[in-house]
Scaffold this motif. Structure first.
Motif, mmCIF file in Angstrom:
data_model
loop_
_atom_site.group_PDB
_atom_site.id
_atom_site.type_symbol
_atom_site.label_atom_id
_atom_site.label_comp_id
_atom_site.label_asym_id
_atom_site.label_seq_id
_atom_site.Cartn_x
_atom_site.Cartn_y
_atom_site.Cartn_z
ATOM 1 N N SER A 1 0.809 -1.159 -0.196
ATOM 2 C CA SER A 1 -0.356 0.071 0.285
ATOM 3 C C SER A 1 0.652 1.405 0.171
ATOM 4 C CB SER A 1 -0.893 -0.031 1.284
ATOM 5 O OG SER A 1 -0.255 0.412 2.347
ATOM 6 N N TRP A 2 2.624 1.585 0.488
ATOM 7 C CA TRP A 2 3.098 2.119 0.380
ATOM 8 C C TRP A 2 2.842 2.571 -1.569
ATOM 9 C CZ3 TRP A 2 7.650 0.964 4.294
ATOM 10 C CH2 TRP A 2 6.961 1.480 5.687
ATOM 11 N N TRP A 3 2.746 1.829 -2.357
ATOM 12 C CA TRP A 3 2.831 1.812 -3.757
ATOM 13 C C TRP A 3 2.010 2.953 -3.650
ATOM 14 C CZ3 TRP A 3 7.272 0.566 -7.675
ATOM 15 C CH2 TRP A 3 8.742 0.487 -7.094
ATOM 16 N N HIS A 4 1.401 3.745 -4.840
ATOM 17 C CA HIS A 4 0.371 4.425 -5.419
ATOM 18 C C HIS A 4 0.359 4.273 -6.790
ATOM 19 C CE1 HIS A 4 2.537 7.904 -6.540
ATOM 20 N NE2 HIS A 4 3.155 7.374 -5.729
ATOM 21 N N ASP A 5 -0.939 4.249 -7.450
ATOM 22 C CA ASP A 5 -0.504 4.237 -9.019
ATOM 23 C C ASP A 5 -2.061 5.153 -9.446
ATOM 24 O OD1 ASP A 5 -0.809 3.507 -11.582
ATOM 25 O OD2 ASP A 5 -2.411 1.144 -10.858
ATOM 26 N N GLY B 1 16.160 16.437 -15.780
ATOM 27 C CA GLY B 1 17.238 16.855 -14.681
ATOM 28 C C GLY B 1 16.668 17.194 -13.211
ATOM 29 N N GLU B 2 15.351 16.175 -13.031
ATOM 30 C CA GLU B 2 14.720 16.852 -11.955
ATOM 31 C C GLU B 2 14.429 15.582 -10.942
ATOM 32 O OE1 GLU B 2 11.579 19.948 -13.209
ATOM 33 O OE2 GLU B 2 11.354 17.804 -14.021
ATOM 34 N N PRO B 3 15.921 15.219 -10.409
ATOM 35 C CA PRO B 3 15.786 13.687 -9.149
ATOM 36 C C PRO B 3 14.957 13.667 -8.023
ATOM 37 C CG PRO B 3 18.016 14.982 -9.340
ATOM 38 C CD PRO B 3 17.185 16.195 -10.746
ATOM 39 N N SER B 4 15.827 14.788 -7.591
ATOM 40 C CA SER B 4 14.472 15.711 -6.684
ATOM 41 C C SER B 4 13.065 14.570 -6.407
ATOM 42 C CB SER B 4 14.362 16.576 -6.160
ATOM 43 O OG SER B 4 14.339 17.419 -7.225
ATOM 44 N N LYS B 5 12.209 15.301 -8.128
ATOM 45 C CA LYS B 5 11.241 14.716 -7.916
ATOM 46 C C LYS B 5 10.974 12.932 -8.100
ATOM 47 C CE LYS B 5 9.647 19.038 -9.965
ATOM 48 N NZ LYS B 5 8.899 19.954 -10.949
ATOM 49 N N HIS B 6 11.864 12.354 -8.577
ATOM 50 C CA HIS B 6 11.564 11.086 -8.763
ATOM 51 C C HIS B 6 10.991 10.140 -7.221
ATOM 52 C CE1 HIS B 6 12.704 6.990 -9.666
ATOM 53 N NE2 HIS B 6 12.787 6.306 -8.642
ATOM 54 N N ASP B 7 9.956 9.810 -7.540
ATOM 55 C CA ASP B 7 9.135 8.721 -5.843
ATOM 56 C C ASP B 7 9.251 7.081 -7.055
ATOM 57 O OD1 ASP B 7 6.895 7.910 -4.874
ATOM 58 O OD2 ASP B 7 5.394 8.983 -6.225
ATOM 59 N N CYS B 8 10.216 6.673 -6.175
ATOM 60 C CA CYS B 8 10.482 5.335 -5.680
ATOM 61 C C CYS B 8 9.244 4.578 -5.469
ATOM 62 C CB CYS B 8 11.139 4.875 -4.509
ATOM 63 S SG CYS B 8 13.166 6.268 -4.902
ATOM 64 N N TYR B 9 8.140 5.520 -5.084
ATOM 65 C CA TYR B 9 7.232 4.440 -4.928
ATOM 66 C C TYR B 9 5.324 4.331 -5.721
ATOM 67 C CZ TYR B 9 9.360 3.568 -0.553
ATOM 68 O OH TYR B 9 10.600 2.627 0.380
ATOM 69 N N ASP B 10 6.105 5.246 -6.920
ATOM 70 C CA ASP B 10 4.825 5.199 -8.320
ATOM 71 C C ASP B 10 4.687 3.922 -9.298
ATOM 72 O OD1 ASP B 10 3.423 6.209 -10.470
ATOM 73 O OD2 ASP B 10 4.964 7.641 -10.376
ATOM 74 N N MET B 11 3.564 3.871 -8.796
ATOM 75 C CA MET B 11 2.980 2.049 -9.176
ATOM 76 C C MET B 11 2.759 2.506 -11.375
ATOM 77 S SD MET B 11 1.099 -1.115 -8.187
ATOM 78 C CE MET B 11 1.897 -1.358 -6.334
#
Length: 439
Positions: free
Chosen positions: A160-164, A221-231
């Motif tokens: 559930s920590w991931w989101h779609d 060019g926006e690595p801070s916006k990467h979401d490791c939990y974006d499914m």
């Protein structure tokens, strides 16, 4: 550095001369394709930003050592606040204590040892010379652990920590029981086979369109916006875009070990890099840059040159997991930041994000076997369901080898002494559903 290795093992160092051959220019073209989409300026910007962030991150990990890996009791996983949960997500790894009662874990380990002993002639493993990662998938112990109600509840929470996308109707946090191997590692035998690596494919992260899109903020060019939990895009990624025995077909939100015996530092345990976001960004950007000629400038990211004239992806082979080494990935400071997990008791579990660098200790100086069952948190997605239908068919077909491991063994466990089949699945309908029997 509490928790770091006192002596770095003789794991391979990855160099361009020993990399995958690029006889057709295919690998160079993969780099050019990414540059054509995102541009050199974006790649350069991300590189400098990520390397700068790693300066602080690596200092913190080196200072904290093992304590950089959070520990939490099983019951607390369902009552913690959002701040604590976000800390676990940002770190990307953590120990969950007491997922299985210690007495029950001891019993299951005893059962597993008997199952192996009774069927020793037919149980293969890896490495071949001294097999302890056993090619077993359907033993009563494994079936019970995967389907234990505590495990299913925790897996659902982690999924559930991931989101779609809010509009998606094909994904859920309902857990699927991915069948994996089991380990019984005896003391006194060195093992060099699993240095720092990331599973779930290697070159496919740059090549498969859906997989690459998951990391688009890193490349743009926006690595801070990467979401490791974006499914949303990750669920469609072809992790096995290139065929290889090391590549899982399913998306495992978190990989995991459940301890069947106690194990601590220098007892054949696990090493983790307790930061997922910056480390995966660095691994993805590293192939686009060549280091300065002066070794004294290696840690100065601004002295590195963006270069796509060669096909080398450091630590990357199509058929293998993604690897890393101190010389090929210097800004990660692996020697200081690959840290031991906390000591485990039987019934504890350790979880790490599917993009996390991890390794297995070379030495086991303990006096007893160190045993773990590989149990992941696997969400319900269309791709995962397709795989689970095939896995369930293999299970029902006499306990055949699961599809992801089909190249490694041919045994059908239904012929083994102690085989229990479907009767070994716990938690009633919930356990059977997770096992894919209703797909």
């Amino acid at each position: 550095m509490p928790g770091a290795l006192k002596t770095w093992p003789s794991w391979p160092e990855f160099t361009a001369s020993k990399g995958e051959e690029d006889l057709t220019g295919e690998l160079i073209q993969y780099k050019k394709n990414i540059i054509s989409i995102y541009g050199k300026e974006a790649i350069q910007k991300s590189w400098l930003e990520v390397c700068k962030e790693l300066e602080t991150i690596t200092d913190e990990i080196a200072d904290k050592g093992t304590s950089a890996i959070p520990e939490i009791q099983y019951d607390e996983m369902f009552s913690m606040g959002e701040v604590e949960k976000q800390n676990l997500k940002d770190t990307g790894c953590f120990v969950v204590r007491g997922i299985i009662e210690e007495e029950q874990a001891n019993t299951w380990f005893k059962d597993l040892k008997e199952y192996v002993a009774d069927n020793r002639a037919n149980v293969g493993g890896w490495p071949e010379a001294t097999p302890f990662v056993l090619r077993l998938y359907w033993s009563p112990t494994q079936l019970a652990i995967r389907s234990h109600s505590n495990h299913l509840r925790l897996q659902k929470e982690l999924n559930s920590w991931w989101h779609d996308s809010p509009n998606s109707t094909t994904t859920s946090s309902d857990p699927l029981s991915y069948a994996d191997a089991v380990r019984i590692r005896p003391p006194g035998i060195p093992f060099f086979g699993l240095g720092p690596h990331i599973d779930a494919g290697s070159l496919s992260r740059w090549v498969d369109p859906a997989y690459r899109k998951h990391y688009e903020h890193i490349f743009s060019g926006e690595p801070s916006k990467h979401d490791c939990y974006d499914m949303e895009t990750r669920k469609e990624a072809k992790q096995a875009h290139f065929e290889g025995e090391a590549h899982s077909t399913v998306l495992r939100a978190f990989q995991g070990w459940t301890a069947l015996t106690p194990a601590g530092k220098q007892e054949g345990s696990l090493l983790l890099y307790p930061n997922v976001k910056a480390s995966i960004a660095y691994v993805l950007l590293r192939p686009f840059f060549t280091p300065p000629s002066n070794e004294e400038d290696i840690m100065d990211a601004s002295k590195w040159t963006l270069d796509i004239t060669n096909g080398w992806f450091p630590g990357t082979w199509k058929r293998r997991s993604q690897n890393a080494s101190p010389s090929s990935h210097p800004h990660l400071r692996l020697k200081e930041c690959m840290v031991n997990i906390p000591a485990m008791k039987a019934g504890d579990s350790i979880w790490w994000h599917c993009d996390m660098l991890h390794a297995v200790e070379v030495d086991h100086f303990g006096k007893l076997d160190a045993s773990v069952a590989y149990v992941a948190a696997t969400p319900t997605t269309e791709e995962n369901k397709r795989y689970m239908k095939r896995q369930a068919a293999a299970f029902l077909d006499g306990g055949s080898v699961p599809p992801d491991f089909g190249l490694s063994a041919t045994n059908t466990e239904s012929a083994f002494k102690g085989w229990v089949g479907e009767k070994g699945i716990l938690s009633g309908e919930e356990g059977r559903r997770a096992a894919g029997l209703y797909l």
